[in-house]
Design an enzyme around this catalytic site. Structure first.
Site, PDB file in Angstrom:
ATOM      1  N   LEU A 125       3.898  16.347  34.062  1.00 14.88           N
ATOM      2  CA  LEU A 125       3.439  15.483  35.146  1.00 14.88           C
ATOM      3  C   LEU A 125       2.058  15.969  35.550  1.00 14.88           C
ATOM      4  O   LEU A 125       1.804  17.180  35.582  1.00 14.88           O
ATOM      5  CB  LEU A 125       4.382  15.565  36.359  1.00 14.88           C
ATOM      6  N   ASP A 126       1.162  15.044  35.874  1.00 12.87           N
ATOM      7  CA  ASP A 126      -0.167  15.432  36.332  1.00 12.87           C
ATOM      8  C   ASP A 126      -0.073  16.234  37.625  1.00 12.87           C
ATOM      9  O   ASP A 126       0.899  16.106  38.384  1.00 12.87           O
ATOM     10  CB  ASP A 126      -1.044  14.198  36.561  1.00 12.87           C
ATOM     11  N   LYS A 127      -1.088  17.012  37.897  1.00 14.62           N
ATOM     12  CA  LYS A 127      -1.114  17.867  39.086  1.00 14.62           C
ATOM     13  C   LYS A 127      -0.775  17.089  40.348  1.00 14.62           C
ATOM     14  O   LYS A 127       0.051  17.528  41.154  1.00 14.62           O
ATOM     15  CB  LYS A 127      -2.498  18.521  39.228  1.00 14.62           C
TER      16      LYS A 127
END
Length: 307
Positions: free
Chosen positions: A141-143
Site C-alpha cells: 500500500l502506498d505511504k
C-alpha cells in the site's frame, strides 16, 4: 526467515516466444524486474543449462532455471510499534495500516516502516521471498493509503497468496473520494500503466514499457464537485487506482502527485482506503474476508460534503 535455496524450472510455451528473459521470470515469480536482473547478473539464471543476459528472448520448449540464493542477513532493525492487527496465526498476519506509514524500507531509509514493526512483533518468522528489505510483503500500500494488508510468515504462504492475487482469486476493495462528478454508475478501466519518463515518481497510462492494469469501480455517492467511489483491483500495479483515476480526469482527493497541488480540506493524506481484503487461507483453504472502517479524517470529509 527462511534461508533455504530455492530452484524453479519453467518450460517456455509456444505463446511465450520472444519474451525477454527478465520479463518472463518477473511474471512467473511475481518479483520485481530489478531483482530478476540481479539474479541474471549473478548467474543464477540459465536457459537449457546455459547462462544468458537480461535481454535474451526465450523460445518454445526451452527450460528456464532460476536459483534463488539464500537471503542476505537482515540488516533492517526491529522497532517496537503499535500495530493494528486484524488477524494473525502461524502463517500470516493481516494489518490495518494507517496513512503515513511506509510499508517497507528503501535505500537510505531503513527505519520507521511497517517492516520494522513486523520484525519486532514476529521476529524473523517472515517469508524471505522478497529479500531483506521486504520480508513477508506480498502486496503493498502506498505511504498515504490506509487500510488492509496481508503479510506472509512463510514462503509457502507467500507463494500461495501471491498466486491468488495474480490469478484474481483474492479480492482487494478500496474506497476513494475523487475530484469531479462521475456520471456513469460504474465502470471498468482497462489501461496499461508504466513509469512516467519524466517524473520517475509517477506512473502513467502508456503503451511504452507498461503492464496491463484493470480497475473496476462503482459510484457510491455524488457531491457538488466530488464523487465517492468503490474500486476493485483486477491487477496490482504501482499507484494503479491513483494513476487510473488521473487518466479519467478524476484524481484522488488529497493526492498532490496526481491531482491538484493545493491541499483540499486541509488534508495531509490522500482519501484512498483499502477497505476489503478477501482470500483463501494458504494452508487451511478457508475463505477469509476482512473489512476496515473508513478512517476518521475520511469520514469527517464525507460528513462535511453531505452537510
Amino acid at each position: 526467515m527462511s534461508t533455504e535455496n530455492r530452484e524453479f524450472l519453467f518450460p517456455v510455451a509456444e505463446t511465450e516466444l520472444d519474451i525477454r528473459i527478465d520479463n518472463f521470470i518477473t511474471e512467473k515469480l511475481d518479483i520485481s524486474r530489478t531483482n530478476v536482473q540481479k539474479l541474471i547478473k549473478n548467474q543464477n539464471v540459465t536457459v537449457n543449462g546455459k547462462k544468458v543476459k537480461s535481454n535474451y528472448k526465450v523460445k518454445p520448449d526451452e527450460i528456464v532455471e532460476v536459483r534463488m540464493p539464500e537471503p542476505e542477513m537482515l540488516d533492517v532493525a526491529p522497532e517496537k510499534m503499535e500495530l493494528d492487527i486484524v488477524f494473525e496465526d502461524d502463517h500470516l498476519i493481516v494489518i490495518n495500516k494507517p496513512a503515513g506509514l511506509v510499508v517497507h524500507p528503501a535505500p537510505g531509509n531503513y527505519s520507521g516502516t511497517l517492516v520494522n514493526g513486523l520484525l519486532y512483533h514476529c521476529g524473523h518468522n517472515l517469508s524471505g521471498i522478497n529479500g531483506v528489505i521486504r520480508p513477508g510483503i506480498v502486496h503493498r500500500l502506498d505511504k498515504d493509503t490506509s487500510g488492509l494488508i496481508v503479510v506472509a510468515k512463510s514462503d509457502l504462504a507467500h507463494n500461495d497468496l501471491a498466486l491468488q492475487i495474480k490469478e484474481k482469486q483474492a479480492k482487494r476493495g478500496y474506497m476513494a473520494l475523487v475530484h469531479g462528478v462521475i456520471k456513469e454508475p460504474a465502470g471498468r478501466i482497462d489501461a496499461p500503466i508504466g513509469r512516467d519518463t519524466v517524473d520517475r515518481k509517477r506512473m502513467d497510462v502508456t503503451d511504452k514499457n507498461s503492464k496491463a492494469a484493470v480497475t473496476k469501480y462503482k459510484v457510491i455517492e455524488r457531491f457538488n464537485q466530488y464523487t465517492l467511489i468503490e474500486a476493485w483491483l483486477e491487477t496490482g500495479r504501482t499507484h494503479q487506482i491513483r494513476a487510473h483515476f488521473k487518466y479519467l480526469s478524476h484524481p484522488v482527493v488529497g493526492d498532490p502527485l496526481y491531482g491538484p497541488q493545493k491541499a483540499h480540506f486541509d488534508l495531509n493524506r490522500q482519501l484512498l482506503h483499502a477497505k476489503v481484503l478477501a482470500f483463501k487461507h494458504p494452508i487451511t483453504k478457508e475463505k477469509m474476508e476482512f473489512s476496515s472502517p473508513l478512517p476518521s479524517v475520511f469520514v469527517k470529509v464525507i460528513n462535511k460534503l453531505q452537510d
